[in-house]
Design an enzyme around this catalytic site. Structure first.
Site, PDB file in Angstrom:
ATOM      1  N   ASP A  24      10.328  -4.875  20.097  1.00 34.15           N
ATOM      2  CA  ASP A  24      10.294  -3.508  20.615  1.00 34.15           C
ATOM      3  C   ASP A  24      11.408  -2.714  19.929  1.00 34.15           C
ATOM      4  O   ASP A  24      12.571  -3.107  19.998  1.00 34.15           O
ATOM      5  CB  ASP A  24      10.503  -3.578  22.132  1.00 34.15           C
ATOM      6  CG  ASP A  24      10.744  -2.229  22.764  1.00 34.15           C
ATOM      7  OD1 ASP A  24      10.425  -1.218  22.121  1.00 34.15           O
ATOM      8  OD2 ASP A  24      11.246  -2.201  23.902  1.00 34.15           O
ATOM      9  N   ASP A  32       6.161  -3.128  19.090  1.00 39.28           N
ATOM     10  CA  ASP A  32       5.456  -2.059  18.371  1.00 39.28           C
ATOM     11  C   ASP A  32       5.347  -2.388  16.879  1.00 39.28           C
ATOM     12  O   ASP A  32       5.910  -3.383  16.408  1.00 39.28           O
ATOM     13  CB  ASP A  32       6.152  -0.711  18.599  1.00 39.28           C
ATOM     14  CG  ASP A  32       7.658  -0.811  18.441  1.00 39.28           C
ATOM     15  OD1 ASP A  32       8.100  -1.284  17.379  1.00 39.28           O
ATOM     16  OD2 ASP A  32       8.406  -0.435  19.379  1.00 39.28           O
ATOM     17  N   ASP A 101      -7.825  -7.406  13.875  1.00 36.60           N
ATOM     18  CA  ASP A 101      -8.658  -8.130  14.833  1.00 36.60           C
ATOM     19  C   ASP A 101      -9.820  -7.215  15.216  1.00 36.60           C
ATOM     20  O   ASP A 101      -9.594  -6.105  15.698  1.00 36.60           O
ATOM     21  CB  ASP A 101      -7.780  -8.435  16.060  1.00 36.60           C
ATOM     22  CG  ASP A 101      -8.213  -9.651  16.833  1.00 36.60           C
ATOM     23  OD1 ASP A 101      -9.428  -9.847  16.957  1.00 36.60           O
ATOM     24  OD2 ASP A 101      -7.337 -10.377  17.328  1.00 36.60           O
ATOM     25  N   ASP A 203     -13.368 -11.302  16.791  1.00 38.50           N
ATOM     26  CA  ASP A 203     -13.242 -11.806  18.147  1.00 38.50           C
ATOM     27  C   ASP A 203     -14.588 -12.175  18.774  1.00 38.50           C
ATOM     28  O   ASP A 203     -15.574 -11.467  18.570  1.00 38.50           O
ATOM     29  CB  ASP A 203     -12.603 -10.691  18.997  1.00 38.50           C
ATOM     30  CG  ASP A 203     -12.311 -11.106  20.420  1.00 38.50           C
ATOM     31  OD1 ASP A 203     -11.383 -11.899  20.616  1.00 38.50           O
ATOM     32  OD2 ASP A 203     -13.015 -10.638  21.346  1.00 38.50           O
ATOM     33  N   GLU A 259     -13.949 -16.027  15.406  1.00 38.27           N
ATOM     34  CA  GLU A 259     -13.594 -16.871  16.565  1.00 38.27           C
ATOM     35  C   GLU A 259     -14.899 -17.382  17.154  1.00 38.27           C
ATOM     36  O   GLU A 259     -15.721 -16.596  17.605  1.00 38.27           O
ATOM     37  CB  GLU A 259     -12.833 -16.050  17.605  1.00 38.27           C
ATOM     38  CG  GLU A 259     -12.296 -16.926  18.718  1.00 38.27           C
ATOM     39  CD  GLU A 259     -12.119 -16.207  20.030  1.00 38.27           C
ATOM     40  OE1 GLU A 259     -11.328 -16.677  20.858  1.00 38.27           O
ATOM     41  OE2 GLU A 259     -12.795 -15.175  20.265  1.00 38.27           O
ATOM     42  N   HIS A 332      -2.791 -16.818  20.882  1.00 37.72           N
ATOM     43  CA  HIS A 332      -2.386 -16.105  22.099  1.00 37.72           C
ATOM     44  C   HIS A 332      -3.224 -16.489  23.313  1.00 37.72           C
ATOM     45  O   HIS A 332      -3.016 -15.950  24.387  1.00 37.72           O
ATOM     46  CB  HIS A 332      -2.501 -14.604  21.835  1.00 37.72           C
ATOM     47  CG  HIS A 332      -3.923 -14.205  21.547  1.00 37.72           C
ATOM     48  ND1 HIS A 332      -4.570 -14.584  20.380  1.00 37.72           N
ATOM     49  CD2 HIS A 332      -4.839 -13.533  22.262  1.00 37.72           C
ATOM     50  CE1 HIS A 332      -5.809 -14.138  20.416  1.00 37.72           C
ATOM     51  NE2 HIS A 332      -6.005 -13.505  21.544  1.00 37.72           N
ATOM     52  N   ASP A 333      -4.193 -17.368  23.146  1.00 40.86           N
ATOM     53  CA  ASP A 333      -5.061 -17.785  24.255  1.00 40.86           C
ATOM     54  C   ASP A 333      -4.767 -19.196  24.729  1.00 40.86           C
ATOM     55  O   ASP A 333      -5.470 -19.707  25.610  1.00 40.86           O
ATOM     56  CB  ASP A 333      -6.533 -17.745  23.812  1.00 40.86           C
ATOM     57  CG  ASP A 333      -7.019 -16.336  23.572  1.00 40.86           C
ATOM     58  OD1 ASP A 333      -6.490 -15.407  24.207  1.00 40.86           O
ATOM     59  OD2 ASP A 333      -7.935 -16.159  22.746  1.00 40.86           O
TER      60      ASP A 333
HETATM   61  C1  NOJ Z   1     -10.835 -13.855  22.597  1.00 39.99           C
HETATM   62  C2  NOJ Z   1      -9.458 -13.276  22.533  1.00 39.99           C
HETATM   63  O1  NOJ Z   1      -8.673 -14.097  21.702  1.00 39.99           O
HETATM   64  C3  NOJ Z   1      -8.963 -13.228  23.945  1.00 39.99           C
HETATM   65  O2  NOJ Z   1      -7.592 -12.940  24.035  1.00 39.99           O
HETATM   66  C4  NOJ Z   1      -9.778 -12.207  24.695  1.00 39.99           C
HETATM   67  O3  NOJ Z   1      -9.424 -12.255  26.049  1.00 39.99           O
HETATM   68  C5  NOJ Z   1     -11.283 -12.502  24.567  1.00 39.99           C
HETATM   69  N1  NOJ Z   1     -11.689 -12.906  23.263  1.00 39.99           N
HETATM   70  C6  NOJ Z   1     -12.070 -11.275  24.918  1.00 39.99           C
HETATM   71  O4  NOJ Z   1     -11.963 -10.330  23.911  1.00 39.99           O
END
Ligand code: NOJ
Length: 552
Positions: A24, A32, A101, A203, A259, A332-333
């Site tokens: 930040d 940012d 993305d 995505d 993905e 990040h998931d």
């Molecule tokens: C996959 C993304 O990596 C995730 O963070 C998101 O919640 C879902 N797709 C929905 O877009």
């Protein structure tokens, strides 16, 4: 295949940035774009050649940017289009590309397309989303469950119809059957190509094609059937994607990585490579090794090292002749990899080094997720209210419905929450780990005083410096880029070992996944040790969680 005729993105390392949590520069508590620009030299020193930015477009942030309300703008929380252009230019000076993305399965419900679409059944965008009438009793058209929990259908009063959302109700699915929708999405992607981006991560792409007939799926105990089981990777999807490729990707020196949860190794040939639609595909078999039958967080299964080796090797084999593999252990998931792949109590510094050795010597393009190179770990907050991640809330509700106590359910949230990966970057031991002078949007991990970039920079034995050594090794050995992969010791439950060979040169990676000393088989002993995560390496054995690269 020789290293020389590989493309730039096959020889580079990609670094994934979750901009909200990176740096930040304004004191807002949210990272940012200028914060990314500020750290480009850090990334260059790490050997990074491309940055995948998770979404920075305008968004109500219901799903942290994966709910986009304008595909061709920058969210003011992250800065301006000028800041973005500056980032591209500064990155370019350092030989780094910016990868965007693309979230094209769904938009935000605040996107003007949806605002128009929901007005009535006759407007110009009436069929840009997926609308259906209620059943005669007023209930949703099918029993489908969204990926974040609850029905995948939400009622809209204005239109007197339900709309479909594979994820949250604020993320309505776009209707890819409509050519105007596809063209609008392709135009958006082309907009970013004109800005000079180096590629795209695409995505949730397996959900874009819906079944010809909408009918109930086999219900789980809550009476609903996951959309994932009903329509992930449905026949006909590749036609849409070939069109996407032809109208956007073809003719550009970029890379694309889709993905694709549910695409099996044997199907990879249709998705990547000469006849495929993308350059690489993130599949989930290794990161979901504990969830072979669907990702209900309270039902993880015991897995063995041989299972992990097997799934990784299957993907390696599937992309050996055709296509390319994106190697990753974090994003990040997912939880932090040192917690995800190792039992509680493991020395996380050693664990991070074990995974790094695999990540940077396997065949494919390594993807490092911010903080992974510093050995970041999970967090464990006291209450579900402290969690921001919409997916964690969905899973928590599901667990309560299934009869788990709050404290039991919270334990699974600790283990699997996506917020584990989303805590702010730890740059130093200063206030808020140097991430922000304001109040961070998500708390900083308490371990920031000892786990941070500044401290690791100075420690030659740190995870960060181990990454750098591996990156250097990779840069100096063509066999680590273009060489063939072969799994060694396939039945061994302690050691993950594989070789990489090119033109008669071979390197071997051997890492000990266990907390015990293990003897190395004779043919590993006479080889030269090029790199070792432990000082005083013994040729004959691997110490607990020791990682070694051998030559010969
Ligand atoms: C996959 C993304 O990596 C995730 O963070 C998101 O919640 C879902 N797709 C929905 O877009």
């Amino acid at each position: 295949m020789t290293a020389e005729n590989l493309k730039w993105w096959q020889k580079t390392i990609v670094y994934q940035i979750y901009p909200k949590s990176f740096q930040d520069t304004t004191g807002s508590g949210t990272g940012d774009l200028n914060g990314v620009t500020q750290h480009l030299d850090y990334l260059k020193n790490l050997g990074v050649g491309a940055i995948w930015l998770t979404p920075v477009y305008p968004s109500p942030q219901v799903d942290n940017g994966y709910d986009i309300s304008n595909y061709t703008e920058i969210d003011s929380a992250y800065g301006t289009m000028k800041d973005f252009e500056n980032l591209i230019a500064e990155a370019d000076k350092r030989g780094i590309k910016i990868v965007m993305d693309l979230v094209f399965n769904h938009s935000s419900d605040k996107h003007e397309w949806f605002l128009e679409s929901k007005k009535n059944r006759t407007n110009e965008k009436a069929d840009w989303y997926i609308w259906r009438d209620a059943k005669p009793d007023g209930t949703p058209p099918t029993n489908w469950r969204g990926i974040f929990g609850g029905s995948a259908w939400t009622w809209n009063e204005q239109r007197q119809q339900y709309y479909l959302h594979s994820f949250a109700k604020e993320q309505p699915d776009l209707n890819w059957e409509n050519p105007a929708v596809r063209q609008a999405l392709f135009d958006a992607a082309n907009f970013w190509l004109k800005k000079g981006v180096g590629g795209f991560r695409i995505d949730a792409i397996v959900y874009i094609k819906k079944p010809a007939e909408f009918k109930d799926g086999t219900p789980d105990s809550d009476g609903l059937a996951s959309v994932h089981d009903v329509y992930a990777n449905t026949a006909g999807i590749l036609d849409f994607l070939h069109e996407f490729k032809a109208k956007v990707f073809d003719g550009h020196d970029i890379f694309t990585v889709g993905e694709a949860n549910s695409v099996k190794p044997e199907e990879l040939k249709f998705w990547v490579g000469n006849d495929g639609v993308f350059d690489m595909l993130f599949e989930f078999s290794h990161v979901n090794i504990m969830f072979p039958d669907g990702e209900a967080w309270h039902k993880p299964q015991i897995w063995k090292l041989t299972d992990l080796k097997k799934v990784i090797t299957e993907s390696q084999k599937a992309t050996a002749q055709n296509g390319w593999y994106p190697i990753y252990f974090e994003n990040h998931d997912k939880p932090r990899s040192v917690n995800h792949f190792f039992p509680q109590g493991t020395d996380t510094v050693k664990a991070a080094k074990v995974l790094a050795a695999i990540l940077l010597t396997m065949r494919g393009t390594p993807f490092i997720f911010e903080g992974e190179e510093l050995g970041f770990t999970n967090v464990a907050w006291d209450s579900i209210e402290s969690y921001n991640d919409i997916g964690s809330h969905g899973q928590f509700q599901l667990m309560l419905q299934e009869g788990l106590t709050v404290s039991k359910a919270l334990k699974f949230v600790h283990r699997f929450s996506r917020d584990n990966a989303r805590t702010p970057m730890q740059w130093s031991d200063k206030k808020n780990a140097g991430f922000s002078t304001g109040t961070p949007w998500l708390p900083v991990n308490e371990n920031y005083k000892t786990v941070n970039a500044e401290i690791e920079e100075k420690n030659s034995d740190s995870v960060l410096n181990w990454y750098r050594k591996l990156v250097q090794l990779r840069a100096g050995h063509a066999e680590l880029i273009g060489g063939d992969y072969k799994l060694l010791l396939p039945d061994n439950e302690e050691i993950f070992a594989f070789s990489r060979s090119l033109n008669g040169n071979t390197l071997i990676t051997a890492v000990n996944f266990s907390n015990e000393k293990v003897a190395l088989p004779p043919d590993f002993i006479d080889k030269k040790i090029l790199l070792d995560s432990e000082s005083g390496a013994d040729k004959n054995i691997l110490k607990p969680f020791e990682a070694r690269i051998l030559q010969g």
